[in-house]
Motif scaffolding. Structure first.
Motif, PDB file in Angstrom:
ATOM      1  N   LYS A   1       6.059   0.605  -6.425  1.00 56.33           N
ATOM      2  CA  LYS A   1       7.012  -0.405  -6.916  1.00 56.33           C
ATOM      3  C   LYS A   1       8.431  -0.120  -6.417  1.00 56.33           C
ATOM      4  O   LYS A   1       9.378   0.010  -7.201  1.00 56.33           O
ATOM      5  N   THR A   2       8.571  -0.062  -5.120  1.00 54.12           N
ATOM      6  CA  THR A   2       9.844   0.276  -4.482  1.00 54.12           C
ATOM      7  C   THR A   2      10.962  -0.682  -4.907  1.00 54.12           C
ATOM      8  O   THR A   2      10.831  -1.896  -4.734  1.00 54.12           O
ATOM      9  N   PRO A   3      12.079  -0.131  -5.421  1.00 51.33           N
ATOM     10  CA  PRO A   3      13.189  -0.993  -5.841  1.00 51.33           C
ATOM     11  C   PRO A   3      14.320  -1.058  -4.811  1.00 51.33           C
ATOM     12  O   PRO A   3      15.211  -1.886  -4.934  1.00 51.33           O
ATOM     13  N   ASP A   4      14.292  -0.173  -3.822  1.00 50.85           N
ATOM     14  CA  ASP A   4      15.392  -0.028  -2.853  1.00 50.85           C
ATOM     15  C   ASP A   4      14.859   0.923  -1.769  1.00 50.85           C
ATOM     16  O   ASP A   4      13.779   1.494  -1.924  1.00 50.85           O
ATOM     17  N   VAL A   5      15.606   1.089  -0.685  1.00 49.54           N
ATOM     18  CA  VAL A   5      15.193   1.985   0.413  1.00 49.54           C
ATOM     19  C   VAL A   5      13.773   1.595   0.867  1.00 49.54           C
ATOM     20  O   VAL A   5      12.859   2.422   0.961  1.00 49.54           O
TER      21      VAL A   5
ATOM     22  N   GLY B   1      -0.913   8.422   3.715  1.00 47.35           N
ATOM     23  CA  GLY B   1      -2.293   7.963   3.805  1.00 47.35           C
ATOM     24  C   GLY B   1      -2.584   6.661   3.078  1.00 47.35           C
ATOM     25  O   GLY B   1      -3.724   6.182   3.072  1.00 47.35           O
ATOM     26  N   ALA B   2      -1.563   6.067   2.458  1.00 46.69           N
ATOM     27  CA  ALA B   2      -1.788   4.788   1.781  1.00 46.69           C
ATOM     28  C   ALA B   2      -2.037   3.686   2.811  1.00 46.69           C
ATOM     29  O   ALA B   2      -1.415   3.674   3.885  1.00 46.69           O
ATOM     30  N   ASP B   3      -2.979   2.792   2.501  1.00 44.44           N
ATOM     31  CA  ASP B   3      -3.195   1.596   3.320  1.00 44.44           C
ATOM     32  C   ASP B   3      -2.278   0.473   2.849  1.00 44.44           C
ATOM     33  O   ASP B   3      -1.806  -0.333   3.637  1.00 44.44           O
ATOM     34  N   TRP B   4      -2.091   0.442   1.534  1.00 43.33           N
ATOM     35  CA  TRP B   4      -1.280  -0.609   0.924  1.00 43.33           C
ATOM     36  C   TRP B   4      -0.191   0.045   0.073  1.00 43.33           C
ATOM     37  O   TRP B   4      -0.385   1.120  -0.485  1.00 43.33           O
ATOM     38  N   MET B   5       0.959  -0.632  -0.059  1.00 43.80           N
ATOM     39  CA  MET B   5       1.998  -0.160  -0.979  1.00 43.80           C
ATOM     40  C   MET B   5       2.670  -1.375  -1.618  1.00 43.80           C
ATOM     41  O   MET B   5       2.551  -2.490  -1.117  1.00 43.80           O
ATOM     42  N   THR B   6       3.338  -1.137  -2.742  1.00 42.62           N
ATOM     43  CA  THR B   6       3.986  -2.242  -3.457  1.00 42.62           C
ATOM     44  C   THR B   6       5.505  -2.097  -3.453  1.00 42.62           C
ATOM     45  O   THR B   6       6.038  -0.983  -3.542  1.00 42.62           O
ATOM     46  N   VAL B   7       6.171  -3.237  -3.349  1.00 47.11           N
ATOM     47  CA  VAL B   7       7.622  -3.330  -3.515  1.00 47.11           C
ATOM     48  C   VAL B   7       7.865  -4.178  -4.756  1.00 47.11           C
ATOM     49  O   VAL B   7       7.169  -5.161  -5.001  1.00 47.11           O
ATOM     50  N   LEU B   8       8.828  -3.783  -5.526  1.00 50.12           N
ATOM     51  CA  LEU B   8       9.137  -4.490  -6.755  1.00 50.12           C
ATOM     52  C   LEU B   8       9.678  -5.895  -6.481  1.00 50.12           C
ATOM     53  O   LEU B   8      10.549  -6.067  -5.625  1.00 50.12           O
TER      54      LEU B   8
ATOM     55  N   GLY C   1      -3.130  -2.337  10.087  1.00 53.01           N
ATOM     56  CA  GLY C   1      -3.923  -2.148   8.869  1.00 53.01           C
ATOM     57  C   GLY C   1      -3.115  -1.887   7.613  1.00 53.01           C
ATOM     58  O   GLY C   1      -3.664  -1.862   6.518  1.00 53.01           O
ATOM     59  N   LYS C   2      -1.813  -1.679   7.746  1.00 49.16           N
ATOM     60  CA  LYS C   2      -1.000  -1.394   6.563  1.00 49.16           C
ATOM     61  C   LYS C   2      -0.483  -2.699   5.966  1.00 49.16           C
ATOM     62  O   LYS C   2      -0.107  -3.619   6.708  1.00 49.16           O
ATOM     63  N   GLU C   3      -0.455  -2.771   4.645  1.00 46.17           N
ATOM     64  CA  GLU C   3       0.061  -3.989   4.012  1.00 46.17           C
ATOM     65  C   GLU C   3       1.016  -3.670   2.863  1.00 46.17           C
ATOM     66  O   GLU C   3       0.857  -2.688   2.151  1.00 46.17           O
ATOM     67  N   MET C   4       1.991  -4.572   2.724  1.00 47.90           N
ATOM     68  CA  MET C   4       2.957  -4.487   1.637  1.00 47.90           C
ATOM     69  C   MET C   4       2.696  -5.597   0.629  1.00 47.90           C
ATOM     70  O   MET C   4       2.504  -6.745   1.027  1.00 47.90           O
ATOM     71  N   PHE C   5       2.695  -5.275  -0.633  1.00 46.58           N
ATOM     72  CA  PHE C   5       2.518  -6.252  -1.704  1.00 46.58           C
ATOM     73  C   PHE C   5       3.809  -6.344  -2.513  1.00 46.58           C
ATOM     74  O   PHE C   5       4.433  -5.315  -2.796  1.00 46.58           O
ATOM     75  N   ILE C   6       4.148  -7.550  -2.938  1.00 51.81           N
ATOM     76  CA  ILE C   6       5.193  -7.703  -3.951  1.00 51.81           C
ATOM     77  C   ILE C   6       4.551  -7.496  -5.320  1.00 51.81           C
ATOM     78  O   ILE C   6       3.481  -8.042  -5.587  1.00 51.81           O
ATOM     79  N   GLU C   7       5.185  -6.719  -6.180  1.00 50.09           N
ATOM     80  CA  GLU C   7       4.675  -6.454  -7.528  1.00 50.09           C
ATOM     81  C   GLU C   7       5.555  -7.213  -8.522  1.00 50.09           C
ATOM     82  O   GLU C   7       6.771  -7.032  -8.521  1.00 50.09           O
ATOM     83  N   LEU C   8       4.932  -8.061  -9.331  1.00 53.01           N
ATOM     84  CA  LEU C   8       5.716  -9.025 -10.111  1.00 53.01           C
ATOM     85  C   LEU C   8       6.162  -8.547 -11.499  1.00 53.01           C
ATOM     86  O   LEU C   8       6.791  -9.325 -12.228  1.00 53.01           O
ATOM     87  N   THR C   9       5.872  -7.297 -11.859  1.00 53.78           N
ATOM     88  CA  THR C   9       6.304  -6.798 -13.174  1.00 53.78           C
ATOM     89  C   THR C   9       7.777  -7.131 -13.432  1.00 53.78           C
ATOM     90  O   THR C   9       8.639  -6.772 -12.634  1.00 53.78           O
ATOM     91  N   GLY C  10       8.025  -7.815 -14.525  1.00 56.43           N
ATOM     92  CA  GLY C  10       9.406  -8.051 -14.949  1.00 56.43           C
ATOM     93  C   GLY C  10      10.104  -9.231 -14.283  1.00 56.43           C
ATOM     94  O   GLY C  10      11.199  -9.592 -14.697  1.00 56.43           O
ATOM     95  N   VAL C  11       9.501  -9.842 -13.264  1.00 60.38           N
ATOM     96  CA  VAL C  11      10.163 -10.973 -12.598  1.00 60.38           C
ATOM     97  C   VAL C  11      10.024 -12.224 -13.473  1.00 60.38           C
ATOM     98  O   VAL C  11       8.926 -12.570 -13.893  1.00 60.38           O
TER      99      VAL C  11
END
Lengths: 221, 221
Positions: free
Chosen positions: A65-69, A81-88, A108-118
């Motif tokens: 849930k990356t908030p910055d950087v 080693g993560a295939d997927w990661m989330t950004v807040l 093969g790497k993917e970024m997801f937006i994580e909707l907690t709190g939006v």
């Protein structure tokens, strides 16, 4: 042909040892293993590295849930080693862009937006679509779930709107077997299951029950 | 009597070793040492435990920007030795409440709201004040700073409004010696300094220069 709906096991632990034991017990029954946010802060990227090593045939999601950087945190997770990661979802748009750029530079790497709190999901989603975001985790937060909030028709409608906008949606937050039916009619990409697998006498068997329920969900979709 | 304005060194690293070396070099010159968000995900709570051990006379802030599971993440950070921890401004209010409750149950521990990415700061601040939040980090995000955003008069005004509402404000984001004057007239509680201390030939000397600048800022306040 419809896409296969995936099952993701959420390792929501504060300690690495039980997380590793659960990953070992269940990884053959699920598609994706998620290193939960608290675990990724408690044990750091060691959690991602170890679980990738133990479960090389699963996709690994680092739910950081990356908030910055954004560029740096995406690189850190993928390097571990993560295939997927989330950004807040609440992160500045620049952060989303930088994480997305990092993901796209690595096959093969993917970024997801994580909707907690939006709170303003649809208007934010328009900004994300414009910069090329494809995937989101629609998440009823843990604290909200424990204290007050249930899944409601408005959630169903928002998910339908997001899918209509072209996003692939993962759903998370207190999902149990009886709730799979709630999502009927929605082309869900990933069901994220935590307690309803982990907190059972036989987690592998519970995961198989989810697989059967989701297969029949898919056929009726 | 006015409160002392504190200096906080931000350890924005992805690797623990250089973070420990910097903490060792500078800890006598600053009040607070911050385990930055990327470091807290890369090395986990080992970073907090180790820095508390090396720097027992400093306050330690775990900048974990908790987005959910507020009680659990606050407990994790405090158990590791953090005196202060941050919750993301975009987190659900339930998450803020649970983290605050955990902080209040432990003498000397404090929870900060971290404003990265929050767009409607003042209306959110009213909600936070109502549940008893006292401290905030007003943060121009790293990605925003690198890509586009500078400190502006509107930031000054918002900080003044927040102080007027009764909050104690820490400021962060690309602050260098020349920028201390920008905050003139504001009762800033904590200046958070990163690159302007770390990326100098003599970080301890740079920290002493900040101390002098901030002391004279305080007298003129």
């Amino acid at each position: 042909m419809k896409n296969q709906t995936l099952i993701q096991l959420a390792l929501d632990y504060f300690d690495l040892a039980p997380a590793l034991a659960m990953a070992q017990a269940v990884h053959n029954e699920v598609d994706v293993i998620e290193v939960g946010t608290p675990l990724s802060k408690s044990a750091g990227m060691l959690a991602v590295r170890t679980i990738k090593e133990l479960c090389p045939d699963n996709l690994i999601l680092a739910d950081i849930k990356t908030p910055d950087v954004g560029g740096g945190e995406a690189k850190m997770a993928f390097d571990a080693g993560a295939d997927w990661m989330t950004v807040l979802g609440a992160a500045p748009l620049d952060t989303v862009k930088l994480a997305l750029e990092e993901a796209r530079s690595r096959p093969g790497k993917e970024m997801f937006i994580e909707l907690t709190g939006v709170r303003d999901i649809i208007s934010r989603a328009e900004e994300w679509r414009e910069i090329g975001v494809e995937r989101m985790v629609y998440h009823r937060g843990w604290d909200e779930g424990n204290l007050s909030r249930t899944w409601e028709k408005s959630d169903w409608n928002t998910i339908q709107d997001l899918i209509g906008m072209g996003f692939k949606i993962s759903v998370a937050g207190g999902i149990n077997l009886n709730m799979i039916g709630f999502f009927k009619g929605l082309d869900i990409s990933v069901f994220i299951i935590g307690r309803a697998i982990r907190e059972t006498p036989d987690p592998a068997a519970a995961a198989r029950e989810f697989r059967a329920a989701i297969d029949s969900f898919q056929m009726g979709r």
